[in-house]
Scaffold this motif. Structure first.
Motif, PDB file in Angstrom:
ATOM      1  N   THR A  47      40.441  23.304  59.393  1.00  0.00           N
ATOM      2  CA  THR A  47      39.331  22.085  59.657  1.00  0.00           C
ATOM      3  C   THR A  47      38.641  22.348  60.710  1.00  0.00           C
ATOM      4  O   THR A  47      38.587  23.697  61.233  1.00  0.00           O
ATOM      5  CB  THR A  47      40.145  20.716  60.183  1.00  0.00           C
ATOM      6  OG1 THR A  47      40.476  20.949  61.478  1.00  0.00           O
ATOM      7  CG2 THR A  47      41.369  20.334  59.245  1.00  0.00           C
ATOM      8  N   THR A  48      37.477  21.467  60.849  1.00  0.00           N
ATOM      9  CA  THR A  48      36.390  21.972  61.867  1.00  0.00           C
ATOM     10  C   THR A  48      36.778  21.384  63.355  1.00  0.00           C
ATOM     11  O   THR A  48      36.361  21.417  64.356  1.00  0.00           O
ATOM     12  CB  THR A  48      34.914  21.352  61.684  1.00  0.00           C
ATOM     13  OG1 THR A  48      35.239  19.706  61.540  1.00  0.00           O
ATOM     14  CG2 THR A  48      34.667  22.058  60.306  1.00  0.00           C
ATOM     15  N   ALA A  52      39.757  14.538  59.651  1.00  0.00           N
ATOM     16  CA  ALA A  52      39.132  15.468  59.503  1.00  0.00           C
ATOM     17  C   ALA A  52      38.259  15.767  57.891  1.00  0.00           C
ATOM     18  O   ALA A  52      37.189  15.955  57.971  1.00  0.00           O
ATOM     19  CB  ALA A  52      39.765  16.858  59.565  1.00  0.00           C
ATOM     20  N   THR A  53      39.118  15.396  56.941  1.00  0.00           N
ATOM     21  CA  THR A  53      38.708  15.275  55.724  1.00  0.00           C
ATOM     22  C   THR A  53      37.529  14.383  55.538  1.00  0.00           C
ATOM     23  O   THR A  53      36.474  14.506  54.902  1.00  0.00           O
ATOM     24  CB  THR A  53      39.669  14.945  54.728  1.00  0.00           C
ATOM     25  OG1 THR A  53      40.720  15.824  54.666  1.00  0.00           O
ATOM     26  CG2 THR A  53      39.335  14.872  53.359  1.00  0.00           C
ATOM     27  N   ARG A  54      37.397  13.282  56.274  1.00  0.00           N
ATOM     28  CA  ARG A  54      36.437  12.116  56.263  1.00  0.00           C
ATOM     29  C   ARG A  54      35.258  12.522  56.935  1.00  0.00           C
ATOM     30  O   ARG A  54      34.592  11.686  57.410  1.00  0.00           O
ATOM     31  CB  ARG A  54      37.166  11.070  56.336  1.00  0.00           C
ATOM     32  CG  ARG A  54      37.951  10.479  54.961  1.00  0.00           C
ATOM     33  CD  ARG A  54      38.817   9.439  55.383  1.00  0.00           C
ATOM     34  NE  ARG A  54      39.785   9.007  54.267  1.00  0.00           N
ATOM     35  CZ  ARG A  54      40.566   9.613  53.632  1.00  0.00           C
ATOM     36  NH1 ARG A  54      40.925  10.798  54.165  1.00  0.00           N
ATOM     37  NH2 ARG A  54      41.311   9.105  52.728  1.00  0.00           N
ATOM     38  N   GLY A  55      35.477  13.596  57.924  1.00  0.00           N
ATOM     39  CA  GLY A  55      34.268  13.930  58.709  1.00  0.00           C
ATOM     40  C   GLY A  55      34.327  13.219  60.284  1.00  0.00           C
ATOM     41  O   GLY A  55      33.196  13.048  60.662  1.00  0.00           O
ATOM     42  N   TRP A  56      35.380  12.774  60.479  1.00  0.00           N
ATOM     43  CA  TRP A  56      35.450  12.199  61.759  1.00  0.00           C
ATOM     44  C   TRP A  56      35.337  12.918  62.973  1.00  0.00           C
ATOM     45  O   TRP A  56      35.725  14.151  62.858  1.00  0.00           O
ATOM     46  CB  TRP A  56      36.818  11.409  61.846  1.00  0.00           C
ATOM     47  CG  TRP A  56      37.137  10.335  61.210  1.00  0.00           C
ATOM     48  CD1 TRP A  56      36.703  10.022  60.047  1.00  0.00           C
ATOM     49  CD2 TRP A  56      38.207   9.380  61.662  1.00  0.00           C
ATOM     50  NE1 TRP A  56      37.298   8.786  59.723  1.00  0.00           N
ATOM     51  CE2 TRP A  56      38.306   8.378  60.509  1.00  0.00           C
ATOM     52  CE3 TRP A  56      39.210   9.124  62.469  1.00  0.00           C
ATOM     53  CZ2 TRP A  56      39.062   7.269  60.377  1.00  0.00           C
ATOM     54  CZ3 TRP A  56      40.241   8.077  62.332  1.00  0.00           C
ATOM     55  CH2 TRP A  56      40.018   7.181  61.405  1.00  0.00           C
ATOM     56  N   ARG A  57      34.877  12.520  63.971  1.00  0.00           N
ATOM     57  CA  ARG A  57      34.718  13.170  65.249  1.00  0.00           C
ATOM     58  C   ARG A  57      36.027  13.341  66.064  1.00  0.00           C
ATOM     59  O   ARG A  57      36.302  12.203  66.607  1.00  0.00           O
ATOM     60  CB  ARG A  57      33.429  12.581  66.139  1.00  0.00           C
ATOM     61  CG  ARG A  57      32.216  12.759  65.532  1.00  0.00           C
ATOM     62  CD  ARG A  57      31.078  11.811  66.204  1.00  0.00           C
ATOM     63  NE  ARG A  57      31.559  10.418  66.092  1.00  0.00           N
ATOM     64  CZ  ARG A  57      31.145   9.170  66.871  1.00  0.00           C
ATOM     65  NH1 ARG A  57      29.990   9.465  67.550  1.00  0.00           N
ATOM     66  NH2 ARG A  57      31.395   7.953  66.383  1.00  0.00           N
TER      67      ARG A  57
END
Length: 219
Positions: A135-136, A174-179
């Motif tokens: 993930t990022t 993380a998949t949903r782009g959460w910070r």
């Protein structure tokens, strides 16, 4: 309505609860989820003013999710009830979520001597590295002290009810782009006997649960 509900999964933590609950920051409501205690934990929690939820199905995920369903505040925090964390640190964990600066905040443990067994620390480092590789999220600790908005957590549709629950939360977020961010929190020797990561058997079980989640959840 309180601004923050704190979910404390609890299994036989009567000795730790007084210190844990009296340190809860003002404006936050404690929800103690009794997961089958036999030492009077539920009664101690109720006497200290906490909301008590009973979840007979054993497992960290089962207890936390029951607390999440019982919560009504817009922001929900999660914290172990064994005294290894200082509940006062929840104010620092919750702050970025309440300010709209983060979607999921995890407490990065700064461990006192003797608080974190080597086998549990090694397992945590391995899982954190796996998260960074997939993930990022630049996480260094898959710690159980965390905070997010309740509606967002429910929308993640978390399915694990054992030790894989914390990892599933991070991967799906993380998949949903959460910070996703970390803040430092104190970590100290727990009160009483450890039932999970404080034992080699418990750590092995947690690793097995989380390895399954790693296979099943693809960011």
């Amino acid at each position: 309505m309180t601004a923050v509900d704190i979910v404390f999964p609890c299994l036989d933590e009567a000795a730790a609860l007084p210190a844990v609950l009296t340190a809860v920051p003002a404006g936050m409501r404690a929800i103690v989820v009794d997961n089958g205690s036999r030492d009077g934990s539920a009664e101690v929690a109720a006497d200290l003013g906490a909301v008590v939820v009973r979840e007979p199905r054993r497992g960290f995920g089962a207890a936390v999710h029951a607390g999440l369903l019982a919560a009504t505040a817009p922001v929900v925090a999660i914290c172990d009830a064994d005294g290894s964390f200082d509940s006062a640190d929840l104010a620092r964990v919750v702050a970025p979520v309440s300010a709209g600066e983060a979607d999921l905040v995890l407490g990065r443990r700064r461990a006192a001597r003797g608080s974190w067994p080597l086998h549990a620390r090694a397992a945590n480092a391995y899982l954190s590295a796996r998260i960074r590789s997939r993930t990022t999220a630049t996480l260094h600790d898959l710690g159980p002290m965390r905070a997010a908005r309740r509606e967002g957590l429910l929308a993640l549709d978390l399915e694990d009810r054992r030790s894989g629950y914390p990892l599933e939360m991070v991967l799906k977020a993380a998949t949903r782009g959460w910070r996703i961010v970390e803040v430092d929190v104190d970590y100290r020797p727990r009160i009483g006997r450890s039932k999970v990561t404080g034992t080699i058997r418990g750590t092995a079980t947690a690793i097995a649960d989380m390895s399954r989640v790693l296979r099943e959840v693809t960011p």
